[in-house]
Design an enzyme around this catalytic site. Structure first.
Site, PDB file in Angstrom:
ATOM      1  N   ASP A 193     -89.930   0.307 -22.962  1.00 54.96           N
ATOM      2  CA  ASP A 193     -88.955   0.003 -24.016  1.00 54.96           C
ATOM      3  C   ASP A 193     -89.278   0.843 -25.250  1.00 54.96           C
ATOM      4  O   ASP A 193     -90.247   0.580 -25.956  1.00 54.96           O
ATOM      5  CB  ASP A 193     -88.989  -1.484 -24.367  1.00 54.96           C
ATOM      6  CG  ASP A 193     -87.842  -1.877 -25.284  1.00 54.96           C
ATOM      7  OD1 ASP A 193     -86.785  -2.281 -24.770  1.00 54.96           O
ATOM      8  OD2 ASP A 193     -88.004  -1.767 -26.520  1.00 54.96           O
ATOM      9  N   GLU A 232     -88.871   2.460 -29.041  1.00 56.04           N
ATOM     10  CA  GLU A 232     -88.299   2.293 -30.371  1.00 56.04           C
ATOM     11  C   GLU A 232     -88.130   3.693 -30.941  1.00 56.04           C
ATOM     12  O   GLU A 232     -88.930   4.591 -30.654  1.00 56.04           O
ATOM     13  CB  GLU A 232     -89.200   1.442 -31.265  1.00 56.04           C
ATOM     14  CG  GLU A 232     -89.415   0.025 -30.765  1.00 56.04           C
ATOM     15  CD  GLU A 232     -88.136  -0.763 -30.555  1.00 56.04           C
ATOM     16  OE1 GLU A 232     -87.162  -0.543 -31.336  1.00 56.04           O
ATOM     17  OE2 GLU A 232     -88.079  -1.579 -29.619  1.00 56.04           O
ATOM     18  N   ASP A 248     -82.635   3.837 -22.834  1.00 53.46           N
ATOM     19  CA  ASP A 248     -83.952   4.475 -22.931  1.00 53.46           C
ATOM     20  C   ASP A 248     -84.047   5.740 -22.084  1.00 53.46           C
ATOM     21  O   ASP A 248     -84.495   6.791 -22.576  1.00 53.46           O
ATOM     22  CB  ASP A 248     -85.051   3.488 -22.482  1.00 53.46           C
ATOM     23  CG  ASP A 248     -85.081   2.238 -23.341  1.00 53.46           C
ATOM     24  OD1 ASP A 248     -85.906   2.158 -24.265  1.00 53.46           O
ATOM     25  OD2 ASP A 248     -84.264   1.338 -23.077  1.00 53.46           O
ATOM     26  N   HIS A 304     -87.489  -6.174 -31.102  1.00 52.54           N
ATOM     27  CA  HIS A 304     -87.464  -4.745 -31.434  1.00 52.54           C
ATOM     28  C   HIS A 304     -88.844  -4.163 -31.702  1.00 52.54           C
ATOM     29  O   HIS A 304     -88.955  -3.062 -32.252  1.00 52.54           O
ATOM     30  CB  HIS A 304     -86.526  -4.462 -32.620  1.00 52.54           C
ATOM     31  CG  HIS A 304     -85.117  -4.883 -32.380  1.00 52.54           C
ATOM     32  ND1 HIS A 304     -84.335  -4.319 -31.402  1.00 52.54           N
ATOM     33  CD2 HIS A 304     -84.361  -5.851 -32.969  1.00 52.54           C
ATOM     34  CE1 HIS A 304     -83.150  -4.898 -31.400  1.00 52.54           C
ATOM     35  NE2 HIS A 304     -83.138  -5.839 -32.337  1.00 52.54           N
TER      36      HIS A 304
END
Length: 266
Positions: A79, A81, A178, A236
């Site tokens: 994941d 950011e 992603d 997040h």
């Protein structure tokens, strides 16, 4: 021992020895001994049944039946950011790169890769980005570039045995962004190749919708709510989101779900 139920239980443990694995039999005998020493003889049979269950007879059988064989040896939960603002900045750059190696048989986390990444096009994080992700400027300043991080990912993959052709693994993300948009888009901008192992993945939202019959509009929050799970950490945060994905996958596997690739071949 004069209690009839106690005698019958001990006789059962002796005469049935050949029918049970030795480790389970020894646990049962130990449980019976504790009960006899405590003088708990009334309702002995029902108590022993509960004790045996607590010594993982029932639990081990349930665990064996709740994890059907998966198609992959390992799931690589990822994941990103990335830099962001309102309105959105371009190009976006990955600033957190976490991966959890999830065992496909046990659905437990076996290894973690986690690095922050120095953005180069927009090196200064926006207040919006920091508020959303919890990543402050000092966490990315002086960190490796994306190219260097990708090299370290490859080294980690090799160390974990994930580059062995006989080992089946696949990435898992919460959505297609992603690996369909973010990574190939930034690699194209920087002139970097994209490794083949990043070109197929499982979109957890699609997997969840197949398993539960509803689309999780709010992503991880909806999936946790639908499965009665507590959200782990901060929304997040890349590494926390990975932990939530892994927890959701484990829960779905307990329910008998078999994970399949959802991305289309490149």
């Amino acid at each position: 021992v004069s209690d009839a139920s106690g005698c019958s239980m001990i006789a059962f443990l002796h005469t049935g020895a050949a029918k049970f694995p030795q480790n389970l039999l020894s646990r049962a005998r130990e449980a019976v001994s504790h009960l006899l020493l405590a003088g708990v003889l009334e309702g002995f049979s029902s108590i022993v049944s509960r004790k045996l269950a607590s010594h993982s007879f029932g639990a081990s059988m349930a665990a064996m039946s709740s994890f059907p064989p998966q198609r992959y040896h390992y799931f690589l939960v990822l994941d990103f950011e990335a830099t962001c603002d309102k309105p959105q900045i371009h190009p976006q750059e990955i600033i957190e790169f976490p991966i959890l190696k999830l065992n496909g048989r046990t659905m437990e986390i076996e290894s973690t890769f986690h690095m922050y990444v120095q953005p180069v096009v927009h090196p200064q994080l926006t207040p919006f980005c920091t508020e959303l992700t919890g990543i402050i400027q000092g966490m990315v300043d002086g960190q490796p570039s994306l190219q260097q991080v990708l090299e370290r990912v490859d080294e980690w993959m090799a160390k974990e045995g994930l580059l062995d052709p006989s080992v089946k693994s696949i990435f898992v993300t919460c959505g297609d962004w992603d690996l369909k948009v973010m990574l190939p888009g930034q690699c194209q901008y920087l002139g970097l190749p994209v490794a083949d192992y990043f070109k197929q993945w499982i979109n957890l939202k699609k997997a969840y919708s197949f398993a539960m019959g509803s689309w999780p509009k709010n992503g991880l929050l909806d999936m946790n709510k639908g499965l009665n799970l507590q959200h782990i950490g901060r929304p997040h945060s890349g590494i926390d989101d990975c932990k939530n994905i892994a927890n959701i996958m484990k829960t779905l596997a307990h329910r008998g779900f078999i994970f399949k690739q959802t991305s289309k071949p490149f």
